[in-house]
Write a protein that holds these residues in place. Structure first.
Motif, short mmCIF file in Angstrom:
data_model
loop_
_atom_site.label_atom_id
_atom_site.label_comp_id
_atom_site.label_asym_id
_atom_site.label_seq_id
_atom_site.Cartn_x
_atom_site.Cartn_y
_atom_site.Cartn_z
N ASN A 361 12.19 10.53 14.72
CA ASN A 361 11.49 10.24 13.47
C ASN A 361 12.46 10.02 12.32
N LYS A 367 11.74 7.59 4.62
CA LYS A 367 10.39 7.05 4.51
C LYS A 367 10.05 6.73 3.05
N LYS A 370 11.90 3.55 2.06
CA LYS A 370 11.25 2.38 2.63
C LYS A 370 9.97 2.03 1.86
#
Length: 592
Positions: A361, A367, A370
Motif C-alpha cells: 500500500n 495518497k 496524489k
C-alpha cells in the motif's frame, strides 16, 4: 615496394578510420582550407555519414542534436582560426550536459603562432575549461611510432567522451602544405601501410563495467529504515528504460513520491510511474505545504531541476540530501547534497534487495500528494485552455495534447522550458523530451532540434521563443539544405518576456529599453528567404488542428503564434493563486 602518399591525407585517414572503428557514425564539417585533409578523408569514409554545415556555430549545435538523439559521439571538423572559436558555445553546452562530441580543429604549424600568419591563433587547449580531453597530434610524421600514437589518441578520445567521462573532447591537428589530394609528399613501405589500418577493438574496450559501493548502499538503507518520509527528485538525464523500471519498483516498495522535472521525460512515458507528482512546483509555492509533506531525506537523479522554488522548500523542510550519478556530478546550487558516485540503476536495484519494506500500500502521505496533484490538474484547462485570448502556457499545453505518441519534443530555454515544467501534467504518449539545459543558453536551439530530427524516424517538434529563434536564424539553411521535417512552434511575445518574472520589471523605463528588446521582425519574411513553409496560428483550435496533422509532413515548417506576455503572466499568477487555495483548503480539512 614503395607506395606514394600525401602525408596529410594519410594522417587524416588513419585518425578518422580509427574513430570509425571505435563506433563514430556521424560527422559535421564546416568548409575551410586548412581542414581539407580531414574533410577529404571523411568524404571517402563509407562508415561515417557527413553533413556539410557552412556556419561553425550551427554545425556545433547540429552535431549536439545528433549526439543527443543517437547517444553516440559525433565528430565536428573546422578549419583554423576563429572558425574553431565559433564552436565554443556548443562545446560548453555539451560539457555541461554531458553530450559526446569529438572536436577536430585543423591548425597551422605551431611555429607560425604569434608570427602574423594568416588565420592562425593559439589553439592549444583552446577549450580548456570545457573539454574533457585534449590532444595535439603534431604535424604528420610517417613512422610506426607516431602512427601508433595517433591511433591510441583516437581510441582514448572516443573512450573518454563515450563512456569514461562523457562530454566533448578536443583534437588539434596541424598541417603543413601541400593540402591538395593529388600531391604526393612521401613514399612508404608496405609495413607502414599495414600499421596505418585501424586497430580492432576487444569487448573490454566497448563495455565499461559498473560497480556499486556497498558503503553508499548502507548510507541510504539506514535512512530508509529510520524514516518513512522520503522524496525522489528527477532532473533531465540520459536514463535507460531499465532505470525507469527500477525507479518504479523502488518508489512503490518504499512509498516514495517522485518529483520529476518535465525535461526528464518521466511525465510523458507510456506507462506512468505510480508515485509520480507533476504539479510539485505549485504545491511548494504554498507556505503551508511543508505541514502536509516534509521529507526527511531526498534522493536526486539527473541534472538540476528547473523549479527555483525547490531550494526554498528544502530549506524549510531541511532533509538529508543525496545526489546519485555515475560521474559524481554535483547538480545542485546549494552544495548541501552528498554526492554518491555510482550507477543509478544498480544503486536502486541494490537498495531494493537490501531493505525490507511493505510493498502493498501507498503511505497516507503519498495518497494525499496524489490527491492534491489531481486536484491541481483540474485548474489548468479553465485557466490556460479555455482562456479568452491565446496565451503562452496554453500554447505549450496544446502542443503536448496534439503531437502524436513517440514524438520528439525539443523545448527552448527561457519561458518555454519553465512553462513545460510548471504546468505540464502526465500524458501517456512516450514523448521524448530534449533540452539544452547544460548552460541554458538561447543559442543553438533550432540547430540542436534539427540534429535530433536528422537521426530520428519519429516526428520532431520544437517549441521556441522569438529571441531564441532569431538568435539561431542561420540554422534555417540546414533545414532548407537537407529538408529535415522539423515542425517549429514559434511563440512570439516580441522580446525578453522572461524578465517580467524578475524585480527589474517594476522599473518600467529601464525594463522596456534594456530588457524587453523587441525585434519587431517579420519571421514570415525570414522563413520565405530560406524557403521554409510558414503559417501564423491565431487560435487554440488552429494550433491543435495544424500540429495534429503535421506529423506526416516531409519538409520543415514554422508555425508562429503571437502572444501577449503581460496577459500570459497574469494567467500564470491566477493559476498559482488557485493552486495555493487547493493546498490550504486541503490542509484545513486534513487537520480537522
Amino acid at each position: 615496394m614503395l607506395i606514394k602518399i600525401n602525408r596529410n591525407y594519410f594522417w587524416a585517414n588513419i585518425f578518422l578510420d580509427q574513430l570509425a572503428e571505435c563506433g563514430v557514425k556521424y560527422a559535421c564539417i564546416s568548409p575551410g582550407s586548412r581542414s581539407t585533409p580531414l574533410t577529404y578523408a571523411l568524404s571517402q569514409n563509407k562508415k561515417i555519414k557527413s553533413y556539410v554545415i557552412i556556419d561553425e556555430r550551427t554545425s556545433g549545435f547540429f552535431a549536439l542534436g545528433i549526439a543527443k538523439q543517437t547517444n553516440t559521439p559525433v565528430v565536428v571538423v573546422t578549419t583554423s582560426g576563429t572558425a574553431a572559436a565559433e564552436l565554443y558555445p556548443a562545446i560548453i553546452e555539451a560539457y555541461q550536459n554531458r553530450v559526446s562530441l569529438i572536436i577536430c580543429t585543423a591548425d597551422r604549424p605551431a611555429y607560425l603562432r604569434n608570427s602574423g600568419a594568416n588565420q592562425t591563433i593559439n589553439q592549444d587547449h583552446l577549450y580548456n575549461n570545457h573539454a574533457r580531453f585534449f590532444y595535439d597530434t603534431g604535424l604528420p610524421q610517417i613512422n610506426l611510432k607516431k602512427i601508433k600514437q595517433l591511433k591510441e589518441a583516437a581510441k582514448n578520445a572516443f573512450d573518454i567522451c563515450a563512456s569514461k567521462n562523457v562530454g566533448p573532447v578536443h583534437i588539434n591537428i596541424p598541417f603543413e602544405k601541400p593540402l591538395e589530394p593529388n600531391s604526393f609528399t612521401d613514399e612508404i613501405e608496405e609495413k607502414i601501410l599495414l600499421e596505418s589500418l585501424p586497430d580492432e577493438l576487444n569487448a573490454n574496450h566497448k563495455n565499461q563495467s559498473k560497480t556499486v559501493e556497498q558503503k553508499d548502499i548502507k548510507i541510504i538503507a539506514d535512512r530508509l529504515r529510520k524514516s518513512k518520509t522520503g522524496l525522489i527528485t528527477i532532473g533531465p538525464g540520459n536514463f535507460s528504460d531499465s532505470f525507469y523500471s527500477s525507479l518504479e519498483n523502488f518508489s512503490i516498495k518504499f512509498s516514495l513520491p517522485i518529483f520529476a522535472d518535465a525535461s526528464s521525460g518521466l511525465r510523458f512515458k507510456s506507462l506512468p510511474l505510480s508515485s509520480l507528482i507533476t504539479n510539485y512546483d505549485a504545491l511548494i509555492r504554498s507556505n503551508v505545504f511543508p505541514k502536509v509533506f516534509a521529507p526527511k531525506f531526498v534522493l536526486h537523479f539527473g541534472r538540476a531541476l528547473t523549479s527555483p522554488k525547490l531550494e526554498d522548500y528544502f530549506s524549510a523542510a531541511n532533509p538529508d540530501r543525496f545526489t546519485i550519478n555515475m560521474f559524481g556530478d554535483s547538480h545542485n546550487t546549494s552544495r548541501k547534497f552528498k554526492v554518491i558516485k555510482t550507477s543509478e540503476e544498480l544503486f536502486l536495484e541494490n537498495l531494493i534487495k537490501s531493505v525490507n519494506a511493505n510493498q502493498n500500500n501507498f503511505s497516507l502521505q503519498l495518497k494525499n500528494l496524489k490527491f492534491l496533484d489531481s486536484e491541481i490538474d483540474k485548474i489548468k484547462p479553465e485557466i490556460f485552455s479555455i482562456a479568452k485570448k491565446i496565451n503562452e502556457t496554453g500554447v505549450l499545453l496544446n502542443v503536448i495534447d496534439s503531437i502524436p505518441p513517440n514524438s520528439n519534443l525539443m523545448i527552448g530555454n527561457s519561458i518555454s522550458i519553465r512553462d513545460l515544467d510548471f504546468f505540464s501534467s502526465a500524458v501517456n504518449k512516450n514523448i521524448n523530451v530534449f533540452q539544452n539545459r547544460g548552460a541554458s543558453g538561447i543559442d543553438g536551439i533550432t540547430s540542436t532540434a534539427l540534429g535530433i530530427c536528422a537521426q530520428s524516424k519519429n516526428p520532431t517538434y520544437l517549441v521556441i521563443g522569438d529571441l531564441s529563434f532569431y538568435y539561431d536564424i542561420n540554422s534555417l539553411l540546414i533545414a532548407k539544405q537537407y529538408s529535415f521535417p522539423l515542425i517549429t512552434i514559434l511563440i512570439n511575445n516580441n522580446g525578453g518576456a522572461i524578465f517580467r518574472f524578475l524585480p527589474i520589471a517594476e522599473y518600467k523605463n529601464v525594463f522596456d529599453k534594456y530588457f524587453l528588446t523587441p525585434t519587431n521582425l517579420s519571421f514570415k519574411k525570414l522563413c520565405d528567404a530560406f524557403e521554409i513553409d510558414y503559417k501564423e496560428l491565431k487560435t487554440q483550435s488552429d494550433i491543435f488542428n495544424h500540429i495534429k496533422v503535421s506529423s506526416v509532413r516531409r519538409k520543415p515548417a514554422v508555425f508562429e503564434v503571437k502572444t501577449n506576455a503581460e496577459y500570459s503572466l497574469s494567467l500564470r499568477k491566477k493559476y498559482w493563486k488557485k493552486s495555493n487555495k487547493v493546498v490550504e483548503n486541503f490542509l484545513r480539512n486534513y487537520e480537522a
